[in-house]
Design a protein around this motif. Structure first.
Motif, PDB file in Angstrom:
ATOM      1  N   PRO A  39       0.826  -1.217   0.000  1.00  0.00           N
ATOM      2  CA  PRO A  39       0.000   0.000   0.000  1.00  0.00           C
ATOM      3  C   PRO A  39       0.862   1.270   0.000  1.00  0.00           C
ATOM      4  CG  PRO A  39      -0.166  -1.171   2.103  1.00  0.00           C
ATOM      5  CD  PRO A  39       0.620  -2.042   1.186  1.00  0.00           C
ATOM      6  N   GLY A  40       2.074   1.196   0.490  1.00  0.00           N
ATOM      7  CA  GLY A  40       2.932   2.366   0.481  1.00  0.00           C
ATOM      8  C   GLY A  40       4.267   2.036  -0.145  1.00  0.00           C
ATOM      9  N   ASP A  41       5.328   2.453   0.484  1.00  0.00           N
ATOM     10  CA  ASP A  41       6.659   2.203  -0.080  1.00  0.00           C
ATOM     11  C   ASP A  41       7.393   1.121   0.706  1.00  0.00           C
ATOM     12  OD1 ASP A  41       7.026   3.505   2.262  1.00  0.00           O
ATOM     13  OD2 ASP A  41       8.437   4.993   1.479  1.00  0.00           O
ATOM     14  N   GLU A  42       6.616   0.117   1.191  1.00  0.00           N
ATOM     15  CA  GLU A  42       7.219  -0.975   1.946  1.00  0.00           C
ATOM     16  C   GLU A  42       8.255  -1.726   1.113  1.00  0.00           C
ATOM     17  OE1 GLU A  42       4.085  -0.620   1.324  1.00  0.00           O
ATOM     18  OE2 GLU A  42       3.082  -0.223   3.222  1.00  0.00           O
ATOM     19  N   GLN A  43       9.191  -2.371   1.799  1.00  0.00           N
ATOM     20  CA  GLN A  43      10.082  -3.302   1.108  1.00  0.00           C
ATOM     21  C   GLN A  43       9.525  -4.712   1.202  1.00  0.00           C
ATOM     22  OE1 GLN A  43      13.615  -1.377   3.167  1.00  0.00           O
ATOM     23  NE2 GLN A  43      14.509  -2.008   1.240  1.00  0.00           N
ATOM     24  N   LEU A  44       9.029  -5.074   2.387  1.00  0.00           N
ATOM     25  CA  LEU A  44       8.374  -6.384   2.552  1.00  0.00           C
ATOM     26  C   LEU A  44       6.871  -6.178   2.390  1.00  0.00           C
ATOM     27  CD1 LEU A  44       8.808  -9.383   3.388  1.00  0.00           C
ATOM     28  CD2 LEU A  44       8.225  -8.675   5.698  1.00  0.00           C
ATOM     29  N   SER A  45       6.247  -7.018   1.576  1.00  0.00           N
ATOM     30  CA  SER A  45       4.805  -6.867   1.394  1.00  0.00           C
ATOM     31  C   SER A  45       4.085  -7.040   2.727  1.00  0.00           C
ATOM     32  CB  SER A  45       4.282  -7.894   0.379  1.00  0.00           C
ATOM     33  OG  SER A  45       4.446  -9.199   0.854  1.00  0.00           O
ATOM     34  N   VAL A  46       2.980  -6.325   2.913  1.00  0.00           N
ATOM     35  CA  VAL A  46       2.310  -6.349   4.211  1.00  0.00           C
ATOM     36  C   VAL A  46       1.563  -7.651   4.471  1.00  0.00           C
ATOM     37  CG1 VAL A  46       2.121  -3.850   4.330  1.00  0.00           C
ATOM     38  CG2 VAL A  46       0.260  -5.178   3.304  1.00  0.00           C
ATOM     39  N   LYS A  47       1.342  -8.423   3.400  1.00  0.00           N
ATOM     40  CA  LYS A  47       0.759  -9.748   3.606  1.00  0.00           C
ATOM     41  C   LYS A  47       1.251 -10.681   2.515  1.00  0.00           C
ATOM     42  CE  LYS A  47      -3.578  -8.573   1.277  1.00  0.00           C
ATOM     43  NZ  LYS A  47      -5.038  -8.548   1.382  1.00  0.00           N
ATOM     44  N   LYS A  48       0.855 -11.963   2.613  1.00  0.00           N
ATOM     45  CA  LYS A  48       1.267 -12.922   1.602  1.00  0.00           C
ATOM     46  C   LYS A  48       0.507 -12.697   0.312  1.00  0.00           C
ATOM     47  CE  LYS A  48       2.534 -16.820   4.551  1.00  0.00           C
ATOM     48  NZ  LYS A  48       2.279 -18.253   4.810  1.00  0.00           N
ATOM     49  N   SER A  49       1.181 -12.846  -0.806  1.00  0.00           N
ATOM     50  CA  SER A  49       0.500 -12.964  -2.090  1.00  0.00           C
ATOM     51  C   SER A  49      -0.221 -14.303  -2.116  1.00  0.00           C
ATOM     52  CB  SER A  49       1.541 -12.927  -3.213  1.00  0.00           C
ATOM     53  OG  SER A  49       1.015 -13.545  -4.369  1.00  0.00           O
ATOM     54  N   TRP A  50      -1.541 -14.279  -2.383  1.00  0.00           N
ATOM     55  CA  TRP A  50      -2.243 -15.577  -2.374  1.00  0.00           C
ATOM     56  C   TRP A  50      -1.786 -16.447  -3.527  1.00  0.00           C
ATOM     57  CZ3 TRP A  50      -5.021 -17.159  -6.551  1.00  0.00           C
ATOM     58  CH2 TRP A  50      -5.550 -16.171  -7.411  1.00  0.00           C
ATOM     59  N   ARG A  51      -1.318 -15.819  -4.599  1.00  0.00           N
ATOM     60  CA  ARG A  51      -0.859 -16.623  -5.736  1.00  0.00           C
ATOM     61  C   ARG A  51       0.440 -17.344  -5.397  1.00  0.00           C
ATOM     62  NH1 ARG A  51      -1.805 -12.511 -10.502  1.00  0.00           N
ATOM     63  NH2 ARG A  51      -3.264 -11.104  -9.493  1.00  0.00           N
ATOM     64  N   LEU A  52       1.300 -16.675  -4.649  1.00  0.00           N
ATOM     65  CA  LEU A  52       2.639 -17.201  -4.390  1.00  0.00           C
ATOM     66  C   LEU A  52       2.761 -17.811  -2.999  1.00  0.00           C
ATOM     67  CD1 LEU A  52       4.521 -14.216  -6.017  1.00  0.00           C
ATOM     68  CD2 LEU A  52       4.605 -16.590  -6.821  1.00  0.00           C
ATOM     69  N   ASP A  53       1.750 -17.628  -2.167  1.00  0.00           N
ATOM     70  CA  ASP A  53       1.735 -18.175  -0.812  1.00  0.00           C
ATOM     71  C   ASP A  53       2.961 -17.761   0.006  1.00  0.00           C
ATOM     72  OD1 ASP A  53       0.743 -19.577   1.338  1.00  0.00           O
ATOM     73  OD2 ASP A  53       1.742 -21.434   0.770  1.00  0.00           O
ATOM     74  N   ARG A  54       3.382 -16.558  -0.158  1.00  0.00           N
ATOM     75  CA  ARG A  54       4.512 -16.035   0.637  1.00  0.00           C
ATOM     76  C   ARG A  54       4.520 -14.522   0.507  1.00  0.00           C
ATOM     77  NH1 ARG A  54       8.662 -17.856  -4.230  1.00  0.00           N
ATOM     78  NH2 ARG A  54       6.805 -18.930  -4.936  1.00  0.00           N
ATOM     79  N   LYS A  55       5.227 -13.872   1.406  1.00  0.00           N
ATOM     80  CA  LYS A  55       5.469 -12.449   1.266  1.00  0.00           C
ATOM     81  C   LYS A  55       6.541 -12.223   0.204  1.00  0.00           C
ATOM     82  CE  LYS A  55       3.948 -10.938   5.805  1.00  0.00           C
ATOM     83  NZ  LYS A  55       4.240 -10.024   6.924  1.00  0.00           N
ATOM     84  N   VAL A  56       6.496 -11.085  -0.442  1.00  0.00           N
ATOM     85  CA  VAL A  56       7.499 -10.782  -1.470  1.00  0.00           C
ATOM     86  C   VAL A  56       8.210  -9.490  -1.091  1.00  0.00           C
ATOM     87  CG1 VAL A  56       6.275 -12.039  -3.266  1.00  0.00           C
ATOM     88  CG2 VAL A  56       5.765  -9.630  -2.902  1.00  0.00           C
ATOM     89  N   TRP A  57       9.325  -9.232  -1.746  1.00  0.00           N
ATOM     90  CA  TRP A  57      10.225  -8.145  -1.343  1.00  0.00           C
ATOM     91  C   TRP A  57      10.532  -7.243  -2.527  1.00  0.00           C
ATOM     92  CZ3 TRP A  57      15.811  -7.543  -2.216  1.00  0.00           C
ATOM     93  CH2 TRP A  57      16.410  -6.607  -1.370  1.00  0.00           C
ATOM     94  N   ARG A  58      10.472  -5.937  -2.265  1.00  0.00           N
ATOM     95  CA  ARG A  58      10.886  -4.947  -3.290  1.00  0.00           C
ATOM     96  C   ARG A  58      12.168  -4.282  -2.821  1.00  0.00           C
ATOM     97  NH1 ARG A  58       5.551  -1.445  -4.790  1.00  0.00           N
ATOM     98  NH2 ARG A  58       6.041  -0.639  -2.711  1.00  0.00           N
ATOM     99  N   ARG A  59      13.229  -4.442  -3.582  1.00  0.00           N
ATOM    100  CA  ARG A  59      14.498  -3.813  -3.184  1.00  0.00           C
ATOM    101  C   ARG A  59      14.345  -2.296  -3.204  1.00  0.00           C
ATOM    102  NH1 ARG A  59      14.979  -5.546  -8.381  1.00  0.00           N
ATOM    103  NH2 ARG A  59      15.484  -7.628  -7.627  1.00  0.00           N
ATOM    104  N   SER A  60      14.996  -1.642  -2.254  1.00  0.00           N
ATOM    105  CA  SER A  60      14.993  -0.179  -2.247  1.00  0.00           C
ATOM    106  C   SER A  60      16.283   0.358  -2.866  1.00  0.00           C
ATOM    107  CB  SER A  60      14.869   0.329  -0.810  1.00  0.00           C
ATOM    108  OG  SER A  60      15.926  -0.211  -0.036  1.00  0.00           O
ATOM    109  N   HIS A  61      17.283  -0.490  -3.009  1.00  0.00           N
ATOM    110  CA  HIS A  61      18.545  -0.039  -3.603  1.00  0.00           C
ATOM    111  C   HIS A  61      18.490  -0.179  -5.123  1.00  0.00           C
ATOM    112  CE1 HIS A  61      19.104  -4.450  -2.800  1.00  0.00           C
ATOM    113  NE2 HIS A  61      19.421  -4.407  -4.081  1.00  0.00           N
ATOM    114  N   ALA A  62      19.343   0.583  -5.784  1.00  0.00           N
ATOM    115  CA  ALA A  62      19.616   0.338  -7.201  1.00  0.00           C
ATOM    116  C   ALA A  62      20.925  -0.436  -7.273  1.00  0.00           C
ATOM    117  CB  ALA A  62      19.738   1.657  -7.940  1.00  0.00           C
ATOM    118  N   TRP A  63      21.156  -1.068  -8.413  1.00  0.00           N
ATOM    119  CA  TRP A  63      22.466  -1.686  -8.674  1.00  0.00           C
ATOM    120  C   TRP A  63      23.195  -0.788  -9.654  1.00  0.00           C
ATOM    121  CZ3 TRP A  63      24.663  -5.448  -5.973  1.00  0.00           C
ATOM    122  CH2 TRP A  63      23.848  -6.291  -5.208  1.00  0.00           C
ATOM    123  N   ASP A  64      24.113   0.017  -9.136  1.00  0.00           N
ATOM    124  CA  ASP A  64      24.776   1.002 -10.011  1.00  0.00           C
ATOM    125  C   ASP A  64      25.846   0.346 -10.880  1.00  0.00           C
ATOM    126  OD1 ASP A  64      23.245   3.046  -8.942  1.00  0.00           O
ATOM    127  OD2 ASP A  64      24.602   3.258  -7.229  1.00  0.00           O
TER     128      ASP A  64
END
Lengths: 325, 325, 325, 325, 325, 325
Positions: C300-325
């Motif tokens: 819902p915001g700029d979380e890195q860890l999803s606030v709940k499990k994806s029902w499709r994937l049955d797990r929480k997912v992660w969005r990196r906040s870093h770039a790979w320069d």
């Protein structure tokens, strides 16, 4: 006063009947006003009624298990039928109530089921198996408890008479299996009649419905069944049954769930125990289908595919729209 | 020449009969001498014979699938019966052999099984279901293939006639289930008769015994069954069956294994498909018990507990020593 | 009128566009007042609108599947954007509506996906495999159905064009796998293109969205795919394909789910069928990740860890906040 | 002396080559005579030789791991090729032996695999990912260990060079997946190159073949990989990578088995980690198929269906007999 | 001001204490009025408070993690205790707050737990194991982090001090097991103390409670524990421990979950690692029981059978009503 | 004559002792000569002896279960120690044999185990629990049976005294757990002592070793334990225990395997039953480790990693080579 058929009520119908309160929930609206949701039922089903703020005091004595005289009419509320009281419900004295009249009950005649059981008993060629079955099924007190017991507290055969119906189904299927597979028909009949006797101590009947007894949840129905068998055996003249005969009857009780993960103490080790296991599965799951097809939560309208999964069957179910001419 | 009953042979018996070579293994003793182990069989069972060093040349033309005229006697060898040739076995010309006589065969009369099937067909009230069943069961060519097919290449009903016996058992059980559970008896009978039709393309019969065909292992018997149904349906006048009628018959084929992990494409979604599934389990597992009780590897003597697990049932099995008087 | 981009709407924006009613729920407040929750959508997403007591009569003709001309503005309601009507929505005549414009649609160009498929067809060295693929992919009617079909009714690729996108992803991955693992690239391409053809009969498109058809739930997409293949094969001159060639193509269809418990009729038995299976997994699960990363219920915001499990994937997912320069 | 191609030897061929003793079993015939079974191999395969009673003393110094100069010829023994010594095998001094010449080795050129890896490194747009990969892949000592390591001690890629081949396959598939699924190609390439680095400490190479090291069995390859990464990271100037960048690289190592029950410490939580997982599965299982198709225990003749299950794949596999013209 | 004991509050009690806001939810009634639900807590528990329409502006600065000075009284609301503010809550400056005072905390004395740990350390006969344990447990900074860490973010030991309590329980049980099973008591004590050290980097403490850190979810506590061990080992003089001694300590960390599907990298391979695993299970599950027995959601009244399943234990639990005299 | 310590015999040792024949296998060499393999044992272990062609007649009366006076010496045969008779073994009259001397027996003193049990009984504060335990443990006849019973017929504690040793281990661990977890120590002690009482009817001791009785395989040890409890309870004055007290003791018996798939009738529902379950696991699996470490099939030499999996533990196990100084 005839029993009200809750299943056939339609919006607008007038109601003036006794119903049992299955549950009472006291709630508060967001405005802080109290209201109450009652579930009311009898042998034919259940209907809910909301009691709003100003009327809450009129139902002070109404609790789960109370029987009330209801005066009101049927309305649609958020797509569901609901009772609207036109007068405060009147509590019926517990002493004037026969609880069984207000619990769900099988639609088949209990007497005809007993007739089938007694015919099978009479037809047995083995005197010993007849004697084993009669330890319970010739005992009127046991029969009275047995015919009141549900097959399960929720799910398949969860009705007064459900255990008896289930056992007749299981025996019918197991007997057909034994005949075609060249098994011992008397033996599988005895196994079928005895396999679930422990249920009479496993499920209790209260005003709120069916539930597990303490023995039911602490040691479950198969252990209870073996304790019941053993007490009867210990009271017989020595030599009535051999040790392995007793064990074979216990084995039907302990193996009928088939797999350890389904609660069996041991897997079936004889043809007759194996056939009993599958007959038990067929009756339990078949009954789940019978009830699912009539479940208005699964089929609110004329759907072919149920709108959600049956929790008993863990899948959606299908109602054919065609006939087979 | 009457068929030799291999099951009843005892040490010392003379043998002068035709037997089929089920397998031939060429081995070498640790001294470097060649010897051969033959498995020989007919419709009643199997027996082995060792051919030592000096006699190996006399069986040069003997291969799996060959029928040989055997002259010899029965001996005990390491606790098992074994054939000892007293003259070299003589190869019978393939043209003079009817392979079916040498394969295991059910002990029940195939004609009586057909009579039961045909009675059920005749009793059907639904003309459409009768028509669906007759697409296969009124076709003599299909019946000839069907009655030769085993229920499985190994395990339950692995015999000529095994598929027919299995289908009669399944239908018998499913019909009893449907009657007691208030299902459609005609429909479940049709489902039972059609559920395994794909097996006629799944299992092959060779001189070496039963085995999977290429279609059998690449797409298995349920897909094959649906292809067979579809080809018949496509050849009918349009409108013979509605689309959902066709689908319901496919659904019996695709769901009869019950669970996806057991190979079902879908789980059963109707009462009749559910009952068919449990009847199928009962027949298959019950037959495994019937055969386990007679299996001399499990019960080499008069044991009550089998000396090892039945691989079909993945457990030890028990033979009662008591009678039920 | 250009399609309104529902994903980019912000509070305060004015709306004057056509939207399809995805669902309508009639509710009652605790005060007994009626209100209605509508879900409105087009190819770009969905937004909800509440209609209160006094306005309920103005939407009498509005049902799931109706297209309405909406005039209103965007508000925040309990942390979510919501439409507020400033005038009653006007129903657009069904005859004036192209349903596809209002359903979710892949963001990739369908034409470019077809161009890729057609390039692969043109590059095939095997005339027979090209012919097999062309039974469907050279057929304009089939292409029209195929490009409208979602990859699944919920979950991965649940969009118009989703099946085509999925198949291009699968073929891309499987072709790379086959090249590096020394498999047959033409063959795995044919398998990838054909493996899900049954989906065109499995998923239906209605005004309310995507859903299973009756054939879809009664016998599922792999059996339907084999029936489609078989009907095409039966219409060809005899000898066009050998029996085992036909079987190998069926085998791709029947084995692509890999394991029986995932619905496969058989496990993959060739290198190419195995590689197809993993490519299918990679596309389906990868797509679930692509969509999860953009799912505002998970982030819902700029979380890195999803606030709940994806029902499709049955797990929480992660969005990196870093770039790979 | 050129390497003897053990795969192409036929009965009657003369052999005069160096071979390594893979194993030696001392046995006794039932007559009490000693004999010895040797397994002899080089990079191309393995062949067995029996040494009988009187010759046993001539091989006193021959042990697993010894390289011997063999003089003899090829025979058929119980349907398998076998070496028969015509002169006692002569032990080659360990100092004169390069162990790698006698172990199974991939058939692809190791140099060309490195060229592919180095091209991917050179093509990386992200300097940080290039730097991370170069911690290992720009280190000649690491490269020397890496290219000698098998993919697994038994099963897929169990050959000198197997790990490098596996990693190239995984990266190839994962890069194609990332391109079509809109993932980060540099990132998934880095993940693919690094995911199995722990294997260089997990598998040991001894004269007897590949086996687990003590670290390999006590804490397994993924933990070892993370320890290797961490030691490199700790030796870098602070700030070279952010904490989450380091974690993302560890996450590829720890999640690539996908499921906890397959040994993963965590399930993949990013698109790139997910795609890497499926690419890893595709390479490992695809390689099992490649080897199964050439396995003479599965296909002793020209069978289409393997005669038994591949233990790696837990199923029978199929070789098509048709070509696709 | 003494800590308010939230567990013992009753309706009517006056409250004038500092509490931490655990969560804040902004909602809207169906009439469109805003209201807020606050969860307020300290080391002894949690209580909720509703703030209605007109008072919402008075809590503008109140967020999860804020400590507020509360003035109010306890009411019953829908069967649960609830705080009713009689004055607006006043925000306490973050600089004046010790967050730990407001988080749940074990009821056992932390000092006495450390005394037990230090006694075990002092009693060790093996200097090397003492040295290994002291790498962490003689380090005051580590001890300070360790004693603040919960055993898990939810579920067993989710309290300040929970990890220390858990480790003392595990060591107590494992030591008794090792004594009776003839294992090495020093070794199993070292394993017990070190097995969960990674948790100090796995769980974070925020004003909102306990949660996973990024390292915690991306590579989990066992990998983190091994990284912590390795960094300490690398900083020691070479030869302090042998390679296999280091590995054995890592093995305790990596195997203590017992099964791969429960997250273990490897299964236990020594007696001491096996005993540690079961002691860990006993402490974790036993603690779940301790907490379940006091959970008012499971036992709202004086039930014997809990009214629903404990989510931690996935079953209903039972409180005996009898004493054992 | 002192008991021969079979574990310490070395090649060349002379033997002149009584040993029991554990098994006799009559075989035939490929030359057709008979030979016999005997397994001979006593309380300390087992050794085999081959009897060749000409000596077979000298052992005509030697069967499994016979005790023989052996004269011979120890040889190495195919890498294993083996007895070579130098005179025909002489059969000892059954009447002169105490079977227990020849069966495997725990190395711990049975008297000291009883002393521990009796100390626990004496220390109990609850008179009722003491009375419950004494129903069995104050009964000399029961104690005599109990101390002879193995913990299992194969696997952990498969020795005379094994059940007693197991129960002492379980109680020791469970008591430590209960103390640290604040459970009822008396109660868990009673549960530990009673949980496996059914084993005295489950395992039989024959000359051939330990094996399941008929009750053991037909209804298993937990049901037998409950029947034993119930018979004792029924013989007590009414009111000795309440119904739920009896049920709680049954619950320990029925739940100690923890999970239904491991044979439990119900899952543990109290803290004490849960702790008992884990203590049972710890003792059983810990004992498997103790025995695995001394198993010469797993560690034929001085290996660190066992050469194969322990079948009891389903994994390889590790023996450290380092000491912890």
């Amino acid at each position: 006063m005839a029993t009200l058929d809750l299943a056939s009520l339609a919006a607008g119908d007038r109601v003036q009947h006794e119903l049992m309160v299955r549950s009472r929930e006291d709630k508060t609206t967001k405005n802080g006003d109290p209201f109450v949701v009652l579930q009311l039922g009898n042998a034919t089903g259940v209907i809910s009624a909301n009691v709003w703020k100003e009327d809450v005091p009129t139902i002070a004595g109404v609790r789960a298990g109370t029987v009330v005289q209801v005066i009101g009419s049927v309305e649609n509320y958020q797509g569901r039928r609901q009772l609207k009281f036109t007068a405060p419900p009147r509590v019926v004295a517990a002493s004037a109530v026969d609880i069984d009249e207000f619990l769900p009950r099988i639609s088949v005649s209990i007497a005809s089921l007993w007739a089938t059981v007694d015919k099978w008993r009479a037809d047995m060629k083995s005197k010993q198996l007849r004697a084993a079955v009669d330890l319970f099924f010739a005992d009127d007190e046991f029969r009275a408890r047995f015919e009141r017991t549900p097959g399960a507290p929720r799910g398949h055969h969860a009705q007064i008479g459900g255990l008896l119906l289930h056992v007749v189904e299981v025996a019918t299927i197991a007997r057909a299996s034994a005949k075609t597979m060249r098994g011992d028909v008397d033996l599988v009949t005895a196994g079928a009649l005895l396999h679930d006797i422990g249920n009479v101590e496993t499920y209790g009947i209260t005003a709120a419905g069916f539930e597990y007894t303490q023995p039911g949840y602490l040691i479950q129905h198969m252990v209870l069944g073996s304790l019941m068998l053993d007490r009867k055996f210990r009271a017989l003249p020595e030599g009535t049954f051999t040790e392995t005969q007793e064990l074979e009857l216990h084995h039907f009780v302990q193996s009928h769930h088939g797999l350890l993960e389904h609660g069996a103490a041991v897997r079936p080790m004889t043809l007759e125990a194996e056939l009993l296991h599958w007959a038990d599965q067929s009756s339990a799951n078949g009954n789940n289908f019978v009830e699912a097809m009539e479940d208005s939560e699964l089929f609110p309208g004329d759907e072919q595919l149920s709108v959600k999964k049956s929790w008993r069957l863990d899948r959606k179910v299908w109602r054919r729209s065609h006939a087979w001419d």
